[in-house]
Write an enzyme that holds these catalytic residues in place. Sequence first.
Site, mmCIF file in Angstrom:
data_model
loop_
_atom_site.group_PDB
_atom_site.id
_atom_site.type_symbol
_atom_site.label_atom_id
_atom_site.label_comp_id
_atom_site.label_asym_id
_atom_site.label_seq_id
_atom_site.Cartn_x
_atom_site.Cartn_y
_atom_site.Cartn_z
ATOM 1 N NE ARG A 1 -2.361 -1.276 3.550
ATOM 2 C CZ ARG A 1 -1.831 -0.482 4.468
ATOM 3 N NH1 ARG A 1 -1.889 0.830 4.324
ATOM 4 N NH2 ARG A 1 -1.250 -0.973 5.530
ATOM 5 C CE1 TYR B 1 0.351 -6.021 -1.983
ATOM 6 C CE2 TYR B 1 -0.709 -4.004 -1.226
ATOM 7 C CZ TYR B 1 -0.251 -5.281 -0.971
ATOM 8 O OH TYR B 1 -0.423 -5.831 0.273
ATOM 9 C CE LYS C 1 -7.121 -3.648 5.419
ATOM 10 N NZ LYS C 1 -5.829 -4.159 5.454
ATOM 11 C CG HIS D 1 -7.129 -2.983 10.095
ATOM 12 N ND1 HIS D 1 -5.826 -2.536 10.151
ATOM 13 C CD2 HIS D 1 -7.120 -4.029 9.239
ATOM 14 C CE1 HIS D 1 -5.069 -3.278 9.367
ATOM 15 N NE2 HIS D 1 -5.823 -4.191 8.806
ATOM 16 C CB SER E 1 -0.797 -3.561 7.950
ATOM 17 O OG SER E 1 -1.939 -2.801 7.637
ATOM 18 C CB CYS F 1 0.589 -6.156 14.014
ATOM 19 S SG CYS F 1 1.774 -4.858 13.603
ATOM 20 C CG ASP G 1 -7.458 -7.212 6.948
ATOM 21 O OD1 ASP G 1 -6.494 -7.006 7.706
ATOM 22 O OD2 ASP G 1 -7.706 -6.495 5.965
ATOM 23 C CB SER H 1 5.137 -12.436 -0.794
ATOM 24 O OG SER H 1 5.676 -13.072 0.347
ATOM 25 N NE ARG H 2 -0.194 -8.565 2.369
ATOM 26 C CZ ARG H 2 -0.695 -8.299 3.569
ATOM 27 N NH1 ARG H 2 -1.776 -8.912 3.983
ATOM 28 N NH2 ARG H 2 -0.110 -7.437 4.367
ATOM 29 C CG ASN I 1 -0.525 -14.931 20.874
ATOM 30 O OD1 ASN I 1 0.370 -14.723 21.704
ATOM 31 N ND2 ASN I 1 -0.384 -14.638 19.593
HETATM 32 P P1 GTP Z 1 -2.356 -7.751 7.440
HETATM 33 O O1 GTP Z 1 -2.867 -8.802 6.522
HETATM 34 O O2 GTP Z 1 -1.292 -6.911 6.824
HETATM 35 O O3 GTP Z 1 -3.434 -6.912 8.032
HETATM 36 O O4 GTP Z 1 -1.540 -8.526 8.637
HETATM 37 P P2 GTP Z 1 -2.042 -9.321 9.920
HETATM 38 O O5 GTP Z 1 -2.350 -8.381 11.018
HETATM 39 O O6 GTP Z 1 -3.096 -10.293 9.546
HETATM 40 O O7 GTP Z 1 -0.705 -10.096 10.357
HETATM 41 P P3 GTP Z 1 -0.321 -11.650 10.195
HETATM 42 O O8 GTP Z 1 -1.151 -12.522 11.088
HETATM 43 O O9 GTP Z 1 -0.284 -11.997 8.768
HETATM 44 O O10 GTP Z 1 1.161 -11.621 10.786
HETATM 45 C C1 GTP Z 1 2.153 -10.792 10.253
HETATM 46 C C2 GTP Z 1 3.508 -11.236 10.689
HETATM 47 O O11 GTP Z 1 3.587 -11.247 12.118
HETATM 48 C C3 GTP Z 1 3.850 -12.642 10.229
HETATM 49 O O12 GTP Z 1 5.172 -12.669 9.772
HETATM 50 C C4 GTP Z 1 3.687 -13.489 11.451
HETATM 51 O O13 GTP Z 1 4.527 -14.594 11.440
HETATM 52 C C5 GTP Z 1 4.013 -12.511 12.588
HETATM 53 N N1 GTP Z 1 3.242 -12.856 13.811
HETATM 54 C C6 GTP Z 1 1.912 -13.082 13.887
HETATM 55 N N2 GTP Z 1 1.532 -13.410 15.139
HETATM 56 C C7 GTP Z 1 2.655 -13.387 15.893
HETATM 57 C C8 GTP Z 1 2.931 -13.637 17.278
HETATM 58 O O14 GTP Z 1 2.053 -13.943 18.082
HETATM 59 N N3 GTP Z 1 4.228 -13.487 17.679
HETATM 60 C C9 GTP Z 1 5.218 -13.134 16.816
HETATM 61 N N4 GTP Z 1 6.454 -13.023 17.293
HETATM 62 N N5 GTP Z 1 5.007 -12.910 15.500
HETATM 63 C C10 GTP Z 1 3.743 -13.021 15.041
HETATM 64 C C1 SPV Z 2 -3.030 -4.502 5.336
HETATM 65 O O1 SPV Z 2 -2.060 -3.895 4.882
HETATM 66 O O2 SPV Z 2 -3.572 -4.204 6.424
HETATM 67 C C2 SPV Z 2 -3.579 -5.665 4.606
HETATM 68 C C3 SPV Z 2 -3.106 -5.920 3.267
HETATM 69 O O3 SPV Z 2 -4.464 -6.336 5.099
HETATM 70 S S1 SPV Z 2 -3.741 -4.799 2.112
HETATM 71 O O4 SPV Z 2 -4.844 -5.428 1.428
HETATM 72 O O5 SPV Z 2 -2.657 -4.497 1.222
HETATM 73 O O6 SPV Z 2 -4.216 -3.613 2.789
HETATM 74 MN MN MN Z 3 -4.963 -5.716 7.173
#
Ligand code: GTP
Ligand code: SPV
Ligand code: MN
Length: 590
Positions: free
Chosen positions: A69, A197, A206, A226, A248, A250, A277, A370-371, A499
């Site tokens: 983004r 993208y 979003k 979100h 994002s 996290c 999400d 990458s997704r 968690n």
């Molecule tokens: P968006 O799709 O961008 O909104 O991301 P998201 O909030 O869904 O995050 P996602 O669950 O894909 O995790 C993002 C990154 O954080 C990944 O590389 C995970 O491996 C890492 N991660 C997720 N949960 C944890 C956790 O509990 N501990 C740690 N250390 N890393 C984590």
């Molecule tokens: C984020 O960035 O919070 C995502 C991926 O979930 S995107 O669709 O690129 O916004």
């Molecule tokens: Mn997101």
Amino acid sequence: MTKNKSVLKWISNMKNLLNPAQVLFIDGTEEQLEKLRKEACKTGEIIKLNEEKLPGCYLHRTAINDVARVEDRTFICTSTRHEAGPTNNWRSPNEMYKLLYDIARNSYNNKTMYVIPYSMGPIGSPFSKIGVELTDSIYVVLNMAIMTRVGDNVWSALGESEDWVRGLHAKCNLDAEKRYICHFPQDKTIISVNSAYGGNVLLGKKCFALRIASYLGKKEGWLAEHMLILGIKNPKGEVKYIAAAFPSACGKTNLSMLIPPKEYLKRGYEVYCVGDDIAWLHIGKDGMLRAINPENGFFGVAPGTNEKSNPNALKTTKSKTIFTNVVHNLDDNTVWWEGLDKNPPENALDWKGTPWNGKTSDQKGAHPNSRFTSPAQNCPCISPEFDNPAGVPISAIIFGGRRANTMPLVYQAKDWNNGVFVGTIMSSETTAAAVGKVGVVRHDPMAMLPFCGYNMGEYFEHWINIGKKLGDKAPQIFNVNWFRTDEFGNFIWPGFGDNFRVLEWILKRCESKIAAQETPIGAVPNAKDINLAGLDINEDLLKKILDVDFKLWATELEDIKAFYKKFGDDLPIELKKELNNLENRLIKSI
Ligand code: GTP
Ligand code: SPV
Ligand code: MN
């Protein structure tokens, strides 16, 4: 097809502007999608992967300058700057319509204009909303067909209504200098040019489900957030739902489909994913805060997804998935990314499409952002309530960010207003999900900084008002931080499935089953109340990440004050009070 006059008129206007060779209405049938996949394979836009190992899966590479983004090129175009507020980029609608139409004019030359009718939320739910996206990209069509409910039944649901969101996407020539992601909330219109993208071009996500929807939610009395949504079934068979907002990359996807530690599984606990999400939150007929997931698929971060961290996500990606910017393993025509396993392919192409040997290269093979795009129904733990038009009742709301220090593993807000305050003071390290520096701590209220479609001061006030309406049915509010590090920079808390141990504490607190330690920021667990059985963590280490360091909080407080100043008179009085109270409590404790 549709006879809706407002739709046909807009399509005709856009056709005149964009000048496509032909127009194709996406009807949602497998036959039509399959035809498009074949066509995109022919042009190289997507690559068909190993049908035995990854049935129905494809690989796509974006342009090298178009991988995330673009927040500094994202605009809220309201009549006045004040309506967009101090945290959004603002431009006047007239100026931007002209600029964007000039950029997009004739850009569909010799191309097909795809018309995608889609529903955010189950078709027919009173909480769902309809959009129409125009695009010149088959990749966008195929992704939208996974991420949203697409097809002719959307036209039927829309009928003659003029209540739908216009979305124009034009790839143009992917010129980063002319890339704009623009929102006209007052016209329910989105225009995205010069990108391909996901987050910039899958306009249901979003752009609509957060930026436009948050604006509509303010007008109509609901919230677009979100947030992931998950359900926890206890051994008695009762299911409680939690919504959690993390910025994002996290941890939302990971938390939303986590598998509880073994000993909980043995006792009969289960986790169901409702969404990973975005949540649309309404006050239901029963007075509860109810959540639907407006999406129909996952656009998840690939790196770090593996059999141990997130087995449900990994299984979800095994069929009917589009991978974007991962490694292409040429030996067996499959995919790979950092953190998948310890066996990177030697004979491969990296995310840019250049030859890559995972055993010898010191470069990353997959892009950090990458997704995978996968259907929600692929997820082994998808909730039976996924399509429930009334949504699921929320017992707890969690906020959380990526913080090396300051924020304890978990704490509970005192009440709704204090919880809103906790959401507004969120900060988190930036990630690869957006272009820019990674690892910089910034304020990200409710994880909505890049996604709030109007003045964030008014958004805070809207949250306060929702709490007034919910009264004693309001969910409890918590804050978590999985990302505290030790002196070597390593994460202390194991995270992922573990968690669940924190979620258990949260639900117990919702039911007033256990005591906690009152601190100036809120209630923190007594170390004995976080179940560590089967973990390589002792109570002393746990105490370290439950610790509230008043010195660090004194600095944090000054930071919050400076951030709050931005909002001027738009900052609700309730939050000013919360800030004062926090300051007083901290002063007393130091
Ligand atoms: P968006 O799709 O961008 O909104 O991301 P998201 O909030 O869904 O995050 P996602 O669950 O894909 O995790 C993002 C990154 O954080 C990944 O590389 C995970 O491996 C890492 N991660 C997720 N949960 C944890 C956790 O509990 N501990 C740690 N250390 N890393 C984590
Ligand atoms: C984020 O960035 O919070 C995502 C991926 O979930 S995107 O669709 O690129 O916004
Ligand atoms: Mn997101």
